[in-house]
Each structure stands twice: as C-alpha cells, then as structure tokens.
Design a protein around this motif. Structure first.
Motif, PDB file in Angstrom:
ATOM      1  N   HIS A   1       0.945  -1.180  -0.015  1.00 46.04           N
ATOM      2  CA  HIS A   1      -0.171  -0.060  -0.064  1.00 46.04           C
ATOM      3  C   HIS A   1       0.770   1.334   0.020  1.00 46.04           C
ATOM      4  CE1 HIS A   1      -3.125   2.786   2.058  1.00 46.04           C
ATOM      5  NE2 HIS A   1      -3.419   2.729   0.698  1.00 46.04           N
ATOM      6  N   MET A   2       0.433   2.175  -0.964  1.00 42.59           N
ATOM      7  CA  MET A   2       1.300   3.444  -1.057  1.00 42.59           C
ATOM      8  C   MET A   2       0.276   4.280  -1.868  1.00 42.59           C
ATOM      9  SD  MET A   2       4.849   4.183  -2.983  1.00 42.59           S
ATOM     10  CE  MET A   2       5.635   2.896  -2.376  1.00 42.59           C
ATOM     11  N   PRO A   3      -0.225   5.121  -0.826  1.00 41.22           N
ATOM     12  CA  PRO A   3      -1.366   6.165  -1.469  1.00 41.22           C
ATOM     13  C   PRO A   3      -0.806   6.938  -2.537  1.00 41.22           C
ATOM     14  CG  PRO A   3      -1.786   6.026   0.668  1.00 41.22           C
ATOM     15  CD  PRO A   3      -0.616   5.283   0.497  1.00 41.22           C
ATOM     16  N   MET A   4      -1.462   7.236  -3.537  1.00 42.51           N
ATOM     17  CA  MET A   4      -0.970   7.979  -4.847  1.00 42.51           C
ATOM     18  C   MET A   4      -0.372   9.231  -4.413  1.00 42.51           C
ATOM     19  SD  MET A   4      -3.456   9.417  -7.814  1.00 42.51           S
ATOM     20  CE  MET A   4      -2.701  10.280  -9.472  1.00 42.51           C
ATOM     21  N   HIS A   5      -0.713   9.968  -3.470  1.00 43.71           N
ATOM     22  CA  HIS A   5      -0.191  11.397  -3.136  1.00 43.71           C
ATOM     23  C   HIS A   5       1.345  11.089  -2.573  1.00 43.71           C
ATOM     24  CE1 HIS A   5      -2.126  10.307   0.802  1.00 43.71           C
ATOM     25  NE2 HIS A   5      -1.285  11.146   1.110  1.00 43.71           N
ATOM     26  N   THR A   6       1.709   9.825  -2.268  1.00 45.30           N
ATOM     27  CA  THR A   6       2.849   9.446  -1.200  1.00 45.30           C
ATOM     28  C   THR A   6       3.967   8.965  -2.189  1.00 45.30           C
ATOM     29  OG1 THR A   6       2.463   7.217  -0.406  1.00 45.30           O
ATOM     30  CG2 THR A   6       1.793   9.200   0.884  1.00 45.30           C
ATOM     31  N   VAL A   7       3.553   8.609  -3.463  1.00 46.75           N
ATOM     32  CA  VAL A   7       4.525   7.944  -4.376  1.00 46.75           C
ATOM     33  C   VAL A   7       5.865   9.027  -4.764  1.00 46.75           C
ATOM     34  CG1 VAL A   7       4.777   7.009  -6.606  1.00 46.75           C
ATOM     35  CG2 VAL A   7       2.613   6.413  -5.571  1.00 46.75           C
ATOM     36  N   PRO A   8       5.914  10.323  -4.927  1.00 44.03           N
ATOM     37  CA  PRO A   8       7.144  10.637  -5.142  1.00 44.03           C
ATOM     38  C   PRO A   8       7.863  10.893  -3.926  1.00 44.03           C
ATOM     39  CG  PRO A   8       5.376  12.278  -6.022  1.00 44.03           C
ATOM     40  CD  PRO A   8       4.541  11.036  -5.285  1.00 44.03           C
ATOM     41  N   ALA A   9       7.531  10.810  -2.711  1.00 51.29           N
ATOM     42  CA  ALA A   9       8.341  10.871  -1.590  1.00 51.29           C
ATOM     43  C   ALA A   9       8.944   9.401  -1.358  1.00 51.29           C
ATOM     44  CB  ALA A   9       7.770  11.341  -0.355  1.00 51.29           C
ATOM     45  N   ARG A  10       8.185   8.610  -1.920  1.00 51.61           N
ATOM     46  CA  ARG A  10       8.637   7.163  -1.465  1.00 51.61           C
ATOM     47  C   ARG A  10       9.104   6.217  -2.801  1.00 51.61           C
ATOM     48  NH1 ARG A  10       3.513   4.663   1.859  1.00 51.61           N
ATOM     49  NH2 ARG A  10       5.086   2.844   2.019  1.00 51.61           N
ATOM     50  N   LEU A  11       9.503   6.973  -3.813  1.00 50.52           N
ATOM     51  CA  LEU A  11       9.852   6.309  -4.989  1.00 50.52           C
ATOM     52  C   LEU A  11      10.974   5.220  -4.819  1.00 50.52           C
ATOM     53  CD1 LEU A  11       9.418   6.734  -7.950  1.00 50.52           C
ATOM     54  CD2 LEU A  11      11.288   8.486  -8.246  1.00 50.52           C
ATOM     55  N   ASP A  12      11.720   5.438  -4.099  1.00 52.43           N
ATOM     56  CA  ASP A  12      12.959   4.401  -3.531  1.00 52.43           C
ATOM     57  C   ASP A  12      12.462   2.952  -3.019  1.00 52.43           C
ATOM     58  OD1 ASP A  12      14.945   6.418  -4.529  1.00 52.43           O
ATOM     59  OD2 ASP A  12      15.579   6.955  -2.450  1.00 52.43           O
ATOM     60  N   GLU A  13      11.017   3.072  -2.528  1.00 50.83           N
ATOM     61  CA  GLU A  13      10.529   1.821  -1.952  1.00 50.83           C
ATOM     62  C   GLU A  13      10.104   0.921  -3.226  1.00 50.83           C
ATOM     63  OE1 GLU A  13       7.723   2.269   1.069  1.00 50.83           O
ATOM     64  OE2 GLU A  13       8.864   4.344   1.509  1.00 50.83           O
ATOM     65  N   ILE A  14       9.927   1.328  -4.403  1.00 47.95           N
ATOM     66  CA  ILE A  14       9.563   0.782  -5.439  1.00 47.95           C
ATOM     67  C   ILE A  14      10.668   0.265  -6.290  1.00 47.95           C
ATOM     68  CG2 ILE A  14       8.007   0.942  -7.929  1.00 47.95           C
ATOM     69  CD1 ILE A  14       6.969   3.562  -6.483  1.00 47.95           C
TER      70      ILE A  14
ATOM     71  N   VAL B   1       3.328  -3.832 -11.173  1.00 51.98           N
ATOM     72  CA  VAL B   1       1.924  -3.708 -11.371  1.00 51.98           C
ATOM     73  C   VAL B   1       1.264  -2.699 -10.504  1.00 51.98           C
ATOM     74  CG1 VAL B   1      -0.494  -4.765 -12.004  1.00 51.98           C
ATOM     75  CG2 VAL B   1       1.747  -5.923 -12.464  1.00 51.98           C
ATOM     76  N   VAL B   2       0.662  -1.471 -11.110  1.00 55.51           N
ATOM     77  CA  VAL B   2       0.342  -0.462 -10.204  1.00 55.51           C
ATOM     78  C   VAL B   2      -1.344  -0.747 -10.139  1.00 55.51           C
ATOM     79  CG1 VAL B   2       0.052   2.028  -9.664  1.00 55.51           C
ATOM     80  CG2 VAL B   2       2.098   0.916 -10.652  1.00 55.51           C
ATOM     81  N   VAL B   3      -2.133  -0.667  -9.428  1.00 58.15           N
ATOM     82  CA  VAL B   3      -3.567  -0.684  -9.071  1.00 58.15           C
ATOM     83  C   VAL B   3      -4.217   0.278  -8.201  1.00 58.15           C
ATOM     84  CG1 VAL B   3      -3.380  -2.391  -7.120  1.00 58.15           C
ATOM     85  CG2 VAL B   3      -5.477  -2.433  -8.535  1.00 58.15           C
ATOM     86  N   CYS B   4      -5.476   0.622  -8.699  1.00 62.71           N
ATOM     87  CA  CYS B   4      -6.190   1.462  -8.045  1.00 62.71           C
ATOM     88  C   CYS B   4      -7.799   0.846  -7.818  1.00 62.71           C
ATOM     89  CB  CYS B   4      -6.371   3.104  -8.526  1.00 62.71           C
ATOM     90  SG  CYS B   4      -7.049   3.343 -10.131  1.00 62.71           S
ATOM     91  N   ARG B   5      -8.900   1.994  -7.857  1.00 62.65           N
ATOM     92  CA  ARG B   5     -10.193   1.165  -7.828  1.00 62.65           C
ATOM     93  C   ARG B   5     -10.519   0.799  -9.256  1.00 62.65           C
ATOM     94  NH1 ARG B   5     -15.619   2.176  -8.464  1.00 62.65           N
ATOM     95  NH2 ARG B   5     -16.975   1.318  -6.952  1.00 62.65           N
ATOM     96  N   SER B   6     -10.260   1.616 -10.341  1.00 60.93           N
ATOM     97  CA  SER B   6     -10.654   1.295 -11.574  1.00 60.93           C
ATOM     98  C   SER B   6      -9.707   1.487 -12.712  1.00 60.93           C
ATOM     99  CB  SER B   6     -11.823   2.290 -11.985  1.00 60.93           C
ATOM    100  OG  SER B   6     -11.632   3.608 -12.009  1.00 60.93           O
ATOM    101  N   GLY B   7      -8.433   1.971 -12.654  1.00 58.91           N
ATOM    102  CA  GLY B   7      -7.524   1.880 -13.442  1.00 58.91           C
ATOM    103  C   GLY B   7      -7.081   3.464 -13.498  1.00 58.91           C
ATOM    104  N   GLY B   8      -7.729   4.485 -13.287  1.00 52.86           N
ATOM    105  CA  GLY B   8      -7.587   5.921 -13.427  1.00 52.86           C
ATOM    106  C   GLY B   8      -6.158   6.203 -12.892  1.00 52.86           C
ATOM    107  N   ARG B   9      -6.500   6.330 -11.417  1.00 54.44           N
ATOM    108  CA  ARG B   9      -5.467   6.755 -10.654  1.00 54.44           C
ATOM    109  C   ARG B   9      -4.120   6.044 -10.938  1.00 54.44           C
ATOM    110  NH1 ARG B   9      -8.139   6.539  -4.920  1.00 54.44           N
ATOM    111  NH2 ARG B   9      -9.271   4.921  -6.299  1.00 54.44           N
ATOM    112  N   SER B  10      -4.333   4.699 -10.977  1.00 60.49           N
ATOM    113  CA  SER B  10      -2.948   3.938 -11.264  1.00 60.49           C
ATOM    114  C   SER B  10      -2.323   3.965 -12.638  1.00 60.49           C
ATOM    115  CB  SER B  10      -3.293   2.338 -11.154  1.00 60.49           C
ATOM    116  OG  SER B  10      -4.304   2.078 -11.919  1.00 60.49           O
ATOM    117  N   ALA B  11      -2.997   4.436 -13.769  1.00 58.28           N
ATOM    118  CA  ALA B  11      -2.513   4.828 -14.877  1.00 58.28           C
ATOM    119  C   ALA B  11      -1.576   6.202 -14.627  1.00 58.28           C
ATOM    120  CB  ALA B  11      -3.578   5.011 -15.868  1.00 58.28           C
TER     121      ALA B  11
END
Length: 112
Positions: A40-53, A60-70
């Motif tokens: 779990h890594m909420p979308m808004h935290t991705v830039p600060a947590r980039l090194d964890e990916i 494979v990135v997932v959200c509810r329907s594919g928009g945020r993950s895209a």
C-alpha cells in the motif's frame, strides 16, 4: 500527463504471481479489500517514496478502476522506470476475475 490508454497495462488474470503489486488507493479503500501480497502506497505519497518501488521485476500498479494507477504508471515511466504496468480495470477487475482479496477491518473483502 499520459492518458489511461497510453500506458502499458495488464489484465487481472495476467498479473504474474511474482509481480510487485503496488496499490495506490486511499487508506479506507485499502482497508476494505486488497490483494493479499499488495503493497500500500497512496498515490499522493509515491513521489516521496519512489525508492521503495523496485526498479527490476514486474511492478503492477492498481487503484479502484485504473485511472489513478495509470497516472502513477505515467509518472514512474517519466521517472525512468520501464518495469511498470497498470492493472487494467483496477481492483474492480481483480474482484470480477475472482482473484484473492483480504480486508484489514475483519469484514468480507470488498472494493470500496
């Protein structure tokens, strides 16, 4: 920003077992139901947590329907990652495909 159809994607039934599944939904969505091995890594935290990916292997990135993950996949591609794909249809497609889910709140897992 890239559109949903302009990022590499994968269907729910095609996600490799060894893939790093990155769930970018909000806390309440995650608690309601998610894939058992997802991170779990909420979308808004991705830039600060980039090194964890991971930079190798399938991500494979997932959200509810594919928009945020895209949007996250587009961001990661722009950051030089070439190992990322969007889960087409998101957790809704995952659930429809009968893929395993768990919840954090003790209830029956569901896509919120």
């Amino acid at each position: 920003m890239f559109g949903r159809n302009q990022v590499p994607g994968v269907g729910a039934d095609e996600v490799p077992a060894e893939a790093y599944l990155l769930d970018v939904r909000e806390d309440d969505e995650w608690a309601a139901g998610h894939a058992p091995d997802a991170r779990h890594m909420p979308m808004h935290t991705v830039p600060a947590r980039l090194d964890e990916i991971p930079t190798d292997g399938d991500v494979v990135v997932v959200c509810r329907s594919g928009g945020r993950s895209a949007q996250v996949v587009a961001y990661l591609l722009a950051a030089g990652r070439d190992n990322v794909r969007n889960l087409d249809g998101g957790m809704m497609a995952w659930a429809r495909a009968g893929r395993p889910m768990i919840s954090e709140d003790g209830g029956a897992p569901q896509v919120a």
